[in-house]
Design a protein around this motif. Structure first.
Motif, short mmCIF file in Angstrom:
data_model
loop_
_atom_site.label_atom_id
_atom_site.label_comp_id
_atom_site.label_asym_id
_atom_site.label_seq_id
_atom_site.Cartn_x
_atom_site.Cartn_y
_atom_site.Cartn_z
N GLN A 21 0.81 -1.22 0.00
CA GLN A 21 0.00 0.00 0.00
C GLN A 21 0.84 1.27 0.00
OE1 GLN A 21 -3.37 0.01 -0.35
NE2 GLN A 21 -3.15 -2.20 -0.58
N TYR A 23 2.63 2.55 2.53
CA TYR A 23 2.49 3.34 3.76
C TYR A 23 3.82 3.83 4.33
CZ TYR A 23 -2.31 1.52 3.93
OH TYR A 23 -3.61 1.21 3.64
N GLU A 759 -1.73 -3.76 14.89
CA GLU A 759 -2.44 -3.62 13.61
C GLU A 759 -3.49 -4.71 13.46
OE1 GLU A 759 -3.69 -1.88 10.67
OE2 GLU A 759 -1.57 -1.36 10.36
N GLN A 763 -7.62 -3.77 13.28
CA GLN A 763 -8.47 -4.00 12.12
C GLN A 763 -9.86 -4.48 12.52
OE1 GLN A 763 -7.96 -3.17 9.04
NE2 GLN A 763 -5.80 -2.58 9.18
N LYS A 766 -11.52 -1.16 14.94
CA LYS A 766 -11.84 0.08 14.22
C LYS A 766 -13.28 0.05 13.71
CE LYS A 766 -10.74 -1.05 9.43
NZ LYS A 766 -10.08 -0.60 8.19
N SER A 772 -12.98 4.38 9.21
CA SER A 772 -12.92 3.83 7.86
C SER A 772 -11.50 3.74 7.31
CB SER A 772 -13.78 4.68 6.91
OG SER A 772 -13.31 6.03 6.90
N ASP A 773 -10.52 4.32 8.01
CA ASP A 773 -9.13 4.29 7.55
C ASP A 773 -8.64 2.85 7.45
OD1 ASP A 773 -9.22 7.03 7.53
OD2 ASP A 773 -8.28 7.25 9.49
N THR A 774 -7.61 2.66 6.60
CA THR A 774 -7.19 1.29 6.28
C THR A 774 -6.07 0.74 7.15
OG1 THR A 774 -5.75 2.22 4.58
CG2 THR A 774 -7.92 1.45 3.88
N THR A 775 -5.36 1.61 7.86
CA THR A 775 -4.24 1.09 8.65
C THR A 775 -4.06 1.87 9.95
OG1 THR A 775 -1.85 0.65 8.68
CG2 THR A 775 -2.57 2.57 7.43
#
Length: 951
Positions: A21, A23, A759, A763, A766, A772-775
């Protein structure tokens, strides 16, 4: 979530997700502050070791922490070509695999072979770094011999030369006679060994005599073979014994060379005879004496360390001279130094010139690379004139532009920089940056970025043959350009403009001289800002200690105590570990020793602990000291910590998923435990940031451990079980809201140290918080809030905790198991205590396992009770719970007797002067610590015995 925490299932998929991704890249928002760390490039000579894992974990913690604060972060990565070390490794490889030496390959073919090795080694290193969780920008990965680095090296060399800061001269260097190259001080290992001091007569010339009527003076030396290169004898200018001889001459034995007697403070009149022979061509101290007195210099050794047929004679400037006859007696020619010593001593003995031989401990320099004794030899080398560069670099630290953490390392930096010597930058190798200088057939040389540039600048026609310098540059030269070269210099790249000067350097104290100081010097010489002011390479230098084994010994392959970080992440069997540790070791004795050490240390191999547990342990072991002792027990403990977080998170998810947690504007009521944990977390955040900003990663780990284990999991989750069973709907929402809020915030706080597990859990959590963020790694780090918390509720819960702990202690005193019924009596006249009991009765009864809780009235009989005092109250239980004390008393007596025997033994050992004088300081401190712990335990058992007997 899975019931069992298994890092193997989550870590690699998460890292692949992060990398894919993108990041790890800088976000490029120019409105935010920039933050950059340039990773010290690991050598391509093998896999990463514990020192790399330690420093890289610290860097990753910093970079993740700054990234979560919204900064535009870059962690620049790359590898170092490690000139001499890599050439040795690849040379050995082709010797073992093909039966060839590297000379048979030829330069071009051998260098090509090393590039093949580099590709494989860099891949292995990068994979290890990924397994550690390093959030580096892989798309910017560099190598100290890639095209950009080569351009930077040539540019710096040419600039320094044109500014008369690089020169070529014959000087004394550390010479490895096996590898036949100059080496740096860092590659020299000084070992103390038994030897001898010889007292040798040197006859005075011209019929001179001493004050005592002797026709000779006696010098002392530990290296009689260098007599062949003597050019003076020194005496101390204050030594009255030799005042009349200063300026006179004497004759060097065997070669009959006439040399002067000079006065120099180097001669210590209290050591030996006070007379020291001076051999400027083969001793660094003598070289300095020779330079001061403009003495000739003789080189008596070949490059492979044998006596020459004829000495090379030079003046004090290193130019050829005919001042002395270069002839060396036939019988010594071609002898290795050790054999030459024997033969010279025989000759001296025959001549009757040996007065005395004394046993003596002396320090002998060995090459860490080849294992041979280092011979100081005069050779033609390239040097950087460092004094003008050092002045600017010293000022940068003095005026605070660059700061050391811890600050005391500034003194080490200043001590070296204020006495700096010119830097020998050439090496007689094939692997490395070839020096950009070209020679014509007359020996004239031309420094330029290319042969074409050399011809143009010096008006050299194509008819003149030019040959490039064979020598390569010291690896430290190219690595000294690392901060700016890795960002694209000499091109004005966007990365260079954005991230230089870099924010912080993480390094060990052992290379302050060899790398850090040189980076500061060359960066401030090469890189200027828009106003022409020299730029520093970094604003802060964070100095770490060195990772040692549990006994305080340096980790090395030959000692068999090296632990590969991946062995702790993935686990390894005992047999595989022994095989790995003894690979390419050919001495049976060393193999047996390594096998024994490994079997004793890891009888069952190493279990898989995962990267997070390893990272947390490394953070927790970080200290301001110079040595860090690795501790497998700590690793085991922090693996349990990760498991505790996992199980606590499962509890939260089981009680909040698919339930109303108050994140959709529904009403909530916060209980006292909710308010208490919110306050505890808020103060945890404050302490966490303070520790982070002061680089106290050990405190950061401790802060997270204390909150997660003791406050969140052990207390708050237990409180919530009761609330979730008895609370109203709004109370349930309030507690579920707090559970989710605290866990999600805790995951963000812990992420820089334990990124994988946080992390993975985040997941799931959250979704409940409607994120709604991915990480997790791009979430904002929690900040301390100054909002008011209900202080009454906080104090109430602290009192409840104290009461529960006291009740549990009372159970232990009377040997009452946690499951047995208990009636608790409380005596107190404090209104707050009575209120706390009424408001928190379910908590008290459930967590103390009480059948009944009774408030005692004034004057009520408590003679048959045992009690414990807490804040504004006394807790009591009737002692009829106890039926027989005799077994408990007997057990206590036995335990106390055992402790007294052990304490007596340790006391005896610590009073033994022989033990104190010879035992390592680490062992002594361990024994003292153990003694204190045993005495505390003994006092506790005695107090318990007294308590029981009083019942």
């Amino acid at each position: 979530m899975d019931k069992t925490y298994n890092p193997k299932d989550i870590e690699q998929p998460i890292y692949e997700f992060w990398e894919k991704q993108g990041y790890f890249k800088p976000h490029g928002d120019i409105t935010q502050e920039n933050f950059c760390i340039i990773m010290p490039p690991p050598n391509i000579t093998g896999v990463l070791h514990m020192g790399h894992a330690f420093q890289q974990t610290i860097m990753d913690i910093m970079i993740r922490y700054q990234r979560m604060q919204g900064k535009n972060t870059l962690w620049q990565t790359g590898t170092d070509h490690a000139g001499i070390a890599t050439q040795i490794i690849v040379g050995k490889m082709i010797s073992e695999e093909e039966g060839k030496n590297f000379q048979e390959y030829g330069r071009d073919s051998f260098v090509k072979k090393i590039w093949e090795w580099k590709k494989q080694a860099s891949f292995s290193i990068s994979q290890q770094m990924r397994r550690l969780g390093n959030s580096v920008d892989w798309e910017r990965e560099r190598f100290t011999m890639d095209e950009g680095s080569s351009a930077a090296v040539k540019e710096v060399f040419v600039r320094l030369y044109k500014d008369k800061l690089i020169y070529r001269r014959k000087r004394l260097v550390n010479w490895d006679t096996k590898l036949q190259t100059a080496i740096s001080d860092l590659e020299v290992e000084n070992i103390e060994k038994k030897g001898f001091i010889w007292h040798i007569r040197y006859m005075l010339s011209d019929g001179m005599q001493t004050n005592y009527g002797q026709k000779y003076i006696t010098i002392t030396t530990t290296r009689p073979e260098t007599i062949l290169g003597d050019t003076a004898v020194a005496v101390n200018p204050s030594d009255q014994r030799y005042q009349d001889l200063i300026g006179k001459s004497l004759i060097v034995p065997i070669v009959n060379r006439r040399i002067p007697i000079i006065a120099d403070m180097h001669a210590d009149q209290k050591k030996g005879t006070g007379c020291v022979k001076i051999t400027p061509g083969h001793d660094f101290n003598d070289y300095n004496v020779g330079s001061r007195h403009k003495l000739p210099m003789l080189n008596i050794l070949t490059l492979d360390g044998k006596i020459r047929d004829h000495a090379q004679v030079f003046d004090a400037e290193g130019k050829k001279s005919n001042i002395y006859d270069p002839t060396i007696p036939l019988e010594f020619r071609g002898l290795a130094c050790k054999l030459a010593r024997q033969e010279i001593l025989k000759s001296l003995d025959i001549l009757g010139l040996i007065d005395e031989i004394q046993p003596h401990y002396l320090t002998i320099p060995y090459s860490e690379r080849s294992g041979v004794v280092i011979e100081p030899i005069l050779t033609e080398q390239w040097y950087v004139h460092t004094e003008p560069l050092a002045k600017i670099a010293v000022e940068a630290v003095k005026n605070g532009k660059i700061r050391f953490v811890p600050k005391q390392y500034e003194n080490m930096y200043f001590a070296w920089m204020n006495n700096i010597e010119d830097w020998c930058i050439s090496r007689q190798l094939w692997w490395g940056h070839r020096i950009p200088a070209w020679y014509d057939q007359h020996g004239n040389y031309y420094v330029a970025r290319s042969e074409q540039e050399a011809r143009i600048e010096n008006n050299l026609s194509l008819e003149i043959d030019l040959t490039q310098e064979e020598d390569v540059l010291d690896t430290w030269f190219s690595s000294s350009l690392w901060t700016f070269a890795s960002l694209g210099w000499p091109l004005p790249t966007k990365a260079l403009q954005t991230f230089h000067p870099t924010s912080i350097l993480v390094s060990g104290f052992d290379i302050i001289f060899f790398w850090i100081a040189r980076m500061i010097m060359l960066t401030m010489y090469c890189v200027k800002n828009s106003r022409g002011i020299p730029e520093i390479p970094f604003k802060t230098i964070y100095i770490t200690g060195l990772i040692r084994d549990e006994n305080g010994k340096k980790m090395s392959k030959s000692k068999g105590n090296v632990i590969d970080p991946l062995e702790m992440i993935d686990g390894i069997s005992l047999s595989a570990m022994i095989k790995k540790r003894t690979e390419k070791i050919y001495k049976p004795k060393i193999i047996d020793k390594i096998r024994t050490i490994t079997q004793k240390q890891f009888p069952h191999g190493i279990k898989p602990y995962g990267a997070d547990a390893l990272r947390f342990t490394l953070a927790a072991l970080t200290s301001t000291g110079r040595d860090i002792h690795w501790d497998m027990k700590r690793l085991e403990g922090y693996r349990h910590f990760c498991n505790k977080l996992w199980n606590g998170s499962r509890f939260v998810l089981m009680n909040t998923e698919d339930k109303d947690c108050g994140f959709n504007n529904s009403d909530i009521i916060l209980s006292n435990p909710d308010l208490w944990i919110l306050d505890k977390f808020n103060h945890t955040v404050k302490a966490y940031h303070h520790a982070m900003e002061n680089y106290r990663f050990d405190l950061v780990a401790n802060i997270l451990h204390t909150f997660t284990w003791h406050q969140f999991c052990n207390w708050y989750l237990e409180f919530t079980k009761i609330i979730l069973s008895h609370g109203s709907e709004t109370q349930l929402r309030g507690t579920r809201h707090t559970l989710v809020y605290i866990l999600e915030s805790l995951l963000r706080l812990a992420h820089p140290i334990i990124p994988f597990i946080t992390e993975s859990i985040w997941q799931r959590i959250k979704i409940i918080r409607n994120i709604s963020d991915t990480t997790l790694m791009l979430q904002p780090i929690p900040k301390f809030s100054t909002r008011l918390i209900d202080e009454v509720a906080i104090k109430d819960i602290e009192w409840v905790k104290e009461a529960i702990i006291a009740t549990r202690d009372l159970r232990k005193i009377v040997n009452l198991s946690p499951n047995q019924s208990l009636n608790l009596l409380i005596r107190s006249q404090n209104k707050d205590v009575l209120r706390r009991i009424n408001q928190n009765l379910p908590l008290l009864k459930s967590l103390s396992r009480l059948d009944k809780l009774t408030l005692l009235k004034e004057g009520q009989d408590t003679s048959k009770t045992c009690s414990k005092l807490i804040n504004d109250a006394e807790l009591l239980i009737f002692n009829h719970h106890i039926t027989d004390y005799s077994i408990e008393i007997d057990n206590l007596k036995k335990d106390i007797t055992k402790l007294e025997i052990t304490i007596k033994k340790i006391n005896s050992k610590l009073k033994n002067q022989g033990f104190i004088a010879h035992a390592p300081s680490l062992i002594i401190s361990q024994e003292q610590k153990r003694l204190r712990e045993l005495e505390i335990e003994k006092d506790r058992l005695i107090n318990k015995q007294i308590m029981i007997l009083s019942l």
